[in-house]
Write a protein that holds these residues in place. Structure first.
Motif, mmCIF file in Angstrom:
data_model
loop_
_atom_site.group_PDB
_atom_site.id
_atom_site.type_symbol
_atom_site.label_atom_id
_atom_site.label_comp_id
_atom_site.label_asym_id
_atom_site.label_seq_id
_atom_site.Cartn_x
_atom_site.Cartn_y
_atom_site.Cartn_z
ATOM 1 N N ASN A 1 0.824 -1.224 0.000
ATOM 2 C CA ASN A 1 0.000 0.000 0.000
ATOM 3 C C ASN A 1 0.851 1.264 0.000
ATOM 4 N N LYS A 2 2.153 1.117 0.173
ATOM 5 C CA LYS A 2 3.026 2.286 0.064
ATOM 6 C C LYS A 2 3.020 2.853 -1.353
ATOM 7 N N ILE A 3 2.754 1.994 -2.333
ATOM 8 C CA ILE A 3 2.739 2.431 -3.728
ATOM 9 C C ILE A 3 1.384 3.044 -4.055
ATOM 10 N N ARG A 4 1.410 4.274 -4.577
ATOM 11 C CA ARG A 4 0.171 4.911 -5.032
ATOM 12 C C ARG A 4 -0.075 4.452 -6.475
ATOM 13 N N TRP A 5 -0.764 3.348 -6.626
ATOM 14 C CA TRP A 5 -0.907 2.733 -7.937
ATOM 15 C C TRP A 5 -1.582 3.645 -8.946
ATOM 16 N N SER A 6 -2.486 4.504 -8.479
ATOM 17 C CA SER A 6 -3.215 5.382 -9.403
ATOM 18 C C SER A 6 -2.313 6.450 -10.020
ATOM 19 N N ARG A 7 -1.116 6.663 -9.429
ATOM 20 C CA ARG A 7 -0.195 7.692 -9.925
ATOM 21 C C ARG A 7 0.964 7.096 -10.722
ATOM 22 N N VAL A 8 1.126 5.771 -10.681
ATOM 23 C CA VAL A 8 2.222 5.128 -11.405
ATOM 24 C C VAL A 8 1.970 5.231 -12.912
ATOM 25 N N PHE A 9 2.994 5.682 -13.641
ATOM 26 C CA PHE A 9 2.928 5.842 -15.098
ATOM 27 C C PHE A 9 1.837 6.846 -15.497
ATOM 28 N N THR A 10 1.817 7.997 -14.832
ATOM 29 C CA THR A 10 0.910 9.073 -15.223
ATOM 30 C C THR A 10 1.711 10.255 -15.745
ATOM 31 N N THR A 11 1.084 11.065 -16.579
ATOM 32 C CA THR A 11 1.738 12.260 -17.098
ATOM 33 C C THR A 11 1.557 13.410 -16.113
ATOM 34 N N VAL A 12 2.486 14.351 -16.138
ATOM 35 C CA VAL A 12 2.407 15.512 -15.243
ATOM 36 C C VAL A 12 1.463 16.558 -15.820
ATOM 37 N N ASP A 13 1.553 16.797 -17.129
ATOM 38 C CA ASP A 13 0.687 17.767 -17.792
ATOM 39 C C ASP A 13 -0.434 17.044 -18.535
#
Length: 517
Positions: free
Chosen positions: A471-483
């Motif tokens: 649960n330390k990994i924020r899966w919803s943010r992995v491999f997301t774009t910044v812009d």
């Protein structure tokens, strides 16, 4: 060092090279004068030692050349029969000057057809490692650099524990100004208290062509302009280290003012050229709030904090517990509290009075009310007065390298009277979205163009230090774009699908080859 100084230094290196190698060139069947022609001599040398011509380019790339020079010294010695371990050690520890001894005192035997592949496993490993370091350094310096978000100044857009890829191509790769440094590390050697660089010699600022300009609302990584790092590797009480520009600490903020803008901050909101700055959908500015309670109605704060993802400090300051103070809260979060039973008022903090910590440190403004301030643009001229000097003094003296004296009411720049000043480079105004928990341009002013590092483009991992296990990994943010438009979308599942297809395809291909064999 100026470009002229580097030119003189470059010519001196060519003379040193010629004096130490001209007999080697002759022994290889070349003309002695070929050792004296800049750049051409390197091309010829690559042919002599049997290495590809494109290696010449690597000799002129800062940091990379520090790896290449020892390689060329050893390769040159081996080409002329000096293959022993002692020869290699002498070549390295004399910084190549052992070649002078070979050039003038040894019988020269040119091994044109020598074996170029390593003769043992250790040499092969070292060769592979050097090549990997060179490639990684090129990518790190000129293409993309990993970066970790250390603070909550851009909370909700970028979180503490986000691991980013920062593109150097978008704003143009900056050629390293610090020419002697360990590759792929910043200002210190990991796990040690040792600087990773030498402050001399320094290259003048040079940036390769960019794909785009810095736009308002871009998130930007840059070197912290006022970084002197007090107590950096030295006991307390001693002065801080004045770092080279490209070794100053890396900061990440949102650019809210570009060159030529007139910027104001009114009650915490940014105005550009008189109009309120419209932030992108993904930006969620936060402010400090006081939430007044009736003291009677029970409120499940834990659920609300989890729902609103409140991560900055919050708490009661008195035993009455009638007012909850929140270090950072979005406007949507403030609305959520307003509609919570038991809450009588939600008040956003707005600073009043004057604060000398606020740029330009004339005890005139505060963090929520600033300006108007002109953001300097390259080639533009401003009048120099006692009132304008605090805004531009650091630019004139520190960022653009002039001397400045005040003689009575007269300004003396580089020994000449001046009533105006023309800027040599562009400047930017950087701020964190977490308005009351961000050290940014409001405190130290403009960010010079030569301090720009790159643009964050991709979050490849996000690590929540408060989580447990997986649960330390924020899966919803992995491999997301910044812009981008809309809310961030993770492409991790698509990556896994492509990876699975690759492994399955590779397995099938190998099986077919085995069956054919």
């Amino acid at each position: 060092m100026t470009f002229y100084s580097w030119f003189v230094f470059f010519l001196a290196v060519q003379i040193i090279h010629f004096l130490g190698t001209w007999k080697l060139y002759q022994a290889a069947g070349r003309k002695s004068w070929e050792a004296a022609i800049p750049v051409y001599n390197s091309i010829v040398l690559m042919k002599i030692i049997g290495r590809p011509t494109w290696w010449t380019l690597l000799l002129f790339i800062p940091i990379i050349n520090l790896i290449m020079f020892p390689v060329i010294w050893v390769e040159t010695l081996r080409t002329f029969g000096k293959k022993s371990t002692l020869d290699t050690i002498l070549g390295l520890f004399t910084l190549g000057f052992y070649i002078y001894v070979v050039n003038y005192t040894q019988k020269l035997e040119y091994n044109k057809d020598r074996k170029l592949t390593p003769e043992n496993k250790t040499a092969d490993t070292v060769s592979s490692l050097l090549f990997a370091i060179i490639v990684a350094t090129l990518v790190h310096t000129y293409v993309v650099q990993p970066y970790t978000i250390p603070t909550s100044s851009l909370e909700k857009s970028l979180l503490i524990g986000d691991f980013l890829f920062v593109s150097k191509l978008n704003y143009g790769p900056r050629v390293p100004m610090t020419t002697v440094a360990l590759p792929m590390v910043h200002d210190s050697i990991p796990l040690t208290k040792t600087k990773s660089y030498l402050s001399w010699p320094q290259l003048p600022y040079l940036r390769l062509p960019a794909l785009q300009k810095i736009n308002r609302c871009d998130i930007v990584v840059f070197n912290w302009p006022v970084d002197t790092v007090h107590y950096f590797f030295e006991p307390k009480g001693r002065p801080g280290v004045i770092k080279p520009i490209d070794k100053k600490s890396n900061y990440v903020k949102r650019c809210v003012g570009i060159p030529g803008d007139s910027l104001s901050i009114k009650d915490g909101y940014v105005f550009i050229n008189g109009k309120k700055l419209v932030l992108p959908e993904r930006a969620k500015p936060q402010y400090s709030y006081a939430v007044a309670l009736d003291g009677k109605t029970p409120i499940d704060f834990e659920t609300i904090f989890k729902e609103l993802d409140i991560t900055d400090p919050a708490g009661f300051r008195t035993e009455k517990r009638d007012t909850l103070y929140l270090g950072s809260l979005t406007e949507a979060g403030a609305e959520r509290f307003k509609h919570t039973p038991g809450v009588t008022a939600v008040i956003r903090k707005i600073d009043t009075g004057n604060n000398n910590d606020i740029f330009p440190h004339i005890n005139k403004w505060n963090q929520d009310n600033i300006g108007p301030i002109y953001i300097p643009e390259a080639g533009k001229t401003v009048a120099l007065t006692n009132e304008s000097l605090p805004f531009y003094k650091e630019i004139i003296t520190n960022y653009e390298g002039n001397t400045l004296e005040l003689q009575g009411s007269k300004f003396i720049i580089n020994g000449k009277p001046a009533t105006t000043y023309t800027f040599k480079q562009n400047y930017y105004w950087m701020m964190g979205d977490n308005r009351h928990n961000s050290e940014d341009s409001r405190y130290w002013g403009y960010v010079p163009e030569d301090h720009i590092v790159g643009k964050p483009v991709f979050i490849w991992m996000s690590w929540d230090t408060n989580g447990k296990g997986i649960n330390k990994i924020r899966w919803s943010r992995v491999f997301t774009t910044v812009d981008g438009e809309g809310q961030p979308q993770s492409y991790f599942k698509y990556f896994l699908i492509i990876l699975a297809i690759y492994f399955v395809g590779d397995f099938i291909w190998k099986k077919r080859r085995e069956n054919k064999a």
